[in-house]
Enzyme design. Structure first.
Site, PDB file in Angstrom:
ATOM      1  N   PRO A   1      -3.447  29.662  32.018  1.00  0.00           N
ATOM      2  CA  PRO A   1      -2.126  29.435  31.431  1.00  0.00           C
ATOM      3  C   PRO A   1      -1.719  27.977  31.556  1.00  0.00           C
ATOM      4  CG  PRO A   1      -1.919  30.464  33.586  1.00  0.00           C
ATOM      5  CD  PRO A   1      -3.387  30.448  33.261  1.00  0.00           C
TER       6      PRO A   1
ATOM      7  N   SER B   1       1.467  25.226  30.295  1.00  0.00           N
ATOM      8  CA  SER B   1       2.779  25.066  29.686  1.00  0.00           C
ATOM      9  C   SER B   1       2.705  24.262  28.398  1.00  0.00           C
ATOM     10  CB  SER B   1       3.720  24.362  30.676  1.00  0.00           C
ATOM     11  OG  SER B   1       4.993  24.169  30.114  1.00  0.00           O
TER      12      SER B   1
ATOM     13  N   CYS C   1       2.692  26.847  39.795  1.00  0.00           N
ATOM     14  CA  CYS C   1       3.228  25.662  39.129  1.00  0.00           C
ATOM     15  C   CYS C   1       3.850  24.710  40.142  1.00  0.00           C
ATOM     16  CB  CYS C   1       4.272  26.055  38.086  1.00  0.00           C
ATOM     17  SG  CYS C   1       4.987  24.635  37.225  1.00  0.00           S
TER      18      CYS C   1
ATOM     19  N   GLY D   1      -8.862  25.459  32.263  1.00  0.00           N
ATOM     20  CA  GLY D   1      -7.596  24.957  31.754  1.00  0.00           C
ATOM     21  C   GLY D   1      -7.765  23.721  30.902  1.00  0.00           C
ATOM     22  N   ARG D   2      -7.904  22.579  31.546  1.00  0.00           N
ATOM     23  CA  ARG D   2      -7.943  21.326  30.801  1.00  0.00           C
ATOM     24  C   ARG D   2      -9.250  21.131  30.028  1.00  0.00           C
ATOM     25  NH1 ARG D   2      -6.136  17.533  35.710  1.00  0.00           N
ATOM     26  NH2 ARG D   2      -7.095  19.245  36.905  1.00  0.00           N
TER      27      ARG D   2
END
Length: 369
Positions: A45, A47, A129, A253-254
């Site tokens: 996930p 943002s 987060c 993610g990245r």
């Protein structure tokens, strides 16, 4: 249940689709608790990134499952339309979890009921987060600071929904208090299905390196399935980790932001090169545009999403810096698509399209949820 939407799209060429299908056959489905995924490589996930269009594109390109961007429980409970839009799920998203954040168990439970109505496979609690505006209100990784409150927190949410509950955490608040294993045991007692762990503490943010030794320790000691997350920025790193990890799955993610084919490239044999060319980047840009245009009618939002993603897609290719400068000068969507197509076509014409990305280079270290 809320009716899922269906985002229309332009079909991929036979060439691209055949390459996707060929590599997808190498994936091995798995279960994490009672939740099924089509492979052990999942989209993390993020943002402002993991809305329905990007998640669906990543499933098209081999992700075994996805999790939404973090969604505020208070925004859901207040009936905020922008927040509720973030709960949108495409009907073809087979392995999707909706991630909520918030400090209050009652508010989170109420929001989880609403989120469940949108048809996710599971509800995920954001406990990782590190961003100040989330942490100062008691959400995100602030929940790691006082495990004594987590039993009630998990139990309240578990009772509110009929689908599985999962959590995403960090190794701890700081290097002096890496309490991930304690939290995992509490989660087990309250019926949490699996735990995704980012290999950094909250105080590290996204600096330094993910501690994979600690993640492997957690995976060997945990009573719940563990998903390892952190610094899996290249297919080479993913392949190497898959061969040795005790984690039941990995979360990327990245990495997929700059190499959207990473989920498929991770299944290449050691003597195989990636079959994906700049021409294929034109196709996936078109599909992302199709999905985004169907997801929102706000031209500004579509333009912003297109710009940032095509610039990330171009990372590592020759002339990427010049392309980035040109993209951010474009006045509209049509021009953005035109410049993008011309750029990737020029790479094909020159034959110079090796994608060179230094996986150790800092990228998005400012945070993404």
């Amino acid at each position: 249940m809320q009716k899922r939407i269906k985002l229309p799209f332009t079909p991929f060429s036979k060439d691209l689709q055949s390459k996707i299908d060929s590599l997808s056959k190498r994936r091995t489905p798995l279960h994490l608790g009672n939740i099924a995924f089509s492979s052990p490589l999942l989209l993390a996930p993020m943002s402002a990134i993991c809305s329905a269009p990007f998640r669906l594109l990543m499933e098209d390109l081999g992700a075994g499952g996805t999790v939404s961007e973090l969604v505020s429980c208070h925004g859901i409970n207040y009936g905020n339309e922008k927040t509720k839009r973030m709960l949108t799920i495409d009907e073809r998203e087979e392995n999707i979890g909706l991630q909520l954040f918030g400090e209050d168990p009652s508010a989170m439970s109420e929001a989880a009921k609403v989120a469940e109505d949108y048809g996710p496979k599971f509800i995920d609690i954001n406990m990782g987060c590190p961003v100040r505006k989330v942490v100062t209100k008691g959400g995100g990784s602030a929940l790691l600071k006082d495990p004594s409150k987590l039993g009630t927190y998990f139990a309240s949410m578990k009772k509110a929904i009929d689908i599985p509950l999962t959590i995403k955490i960090r190794t701890g608040w700081d290097s002096d208090d890496r309490n991930a294993l304690e939290i995992i045991h509490i989660a087990k007692e309250e019926g949490v299905e699996f735990v995704a762990v980012h290999g950094r503490t909250r105080t590290q943010q996204y600096r330094g390196e993910a501690d994979w030794d600690f993640l492997e320790y957690l995976a060997s000691e945990s009573p719940l399935p563990i998903i390892g997350n952190g610094d899996l920025h290249s297919a080479f790193k993913v392949k190497a980790r898959l061969k040795e990890t005790k984690c039941q799955a990995l979360m990327l993610g990245r990495g997929p932001i700059r190499n959207p084919f990473i989920f498929l490239d991770s299944y290449l044999k050691d003597d195989e090169l990636s079959p994906f060319s700049p021409a294929h980047y034109i196709e996936i840009t078109q599909r992302l545009f199709d999905y985004t245009r169907a997801y929102t009618d706000r031209e500004r939002t579509i333009l912003i999403q297109l710009r940032k993603h095509v610039v990330w897609f171009a990372a590592g290719f020759p002339g990427a810096a010049h392309f980035r400068n040109e993209i951010f000068k474009t006045p509209g969507i049509d021009e953005t698509l035109e410049i993008t197509q011309k750029y990737f076509e020029s790479l094909m014409e020159t034959g110079k399209f090796n994608k060179l990305i230094d996986p150790e280079q800092s990228f998005m270290a400012g945070g993404h949820g």
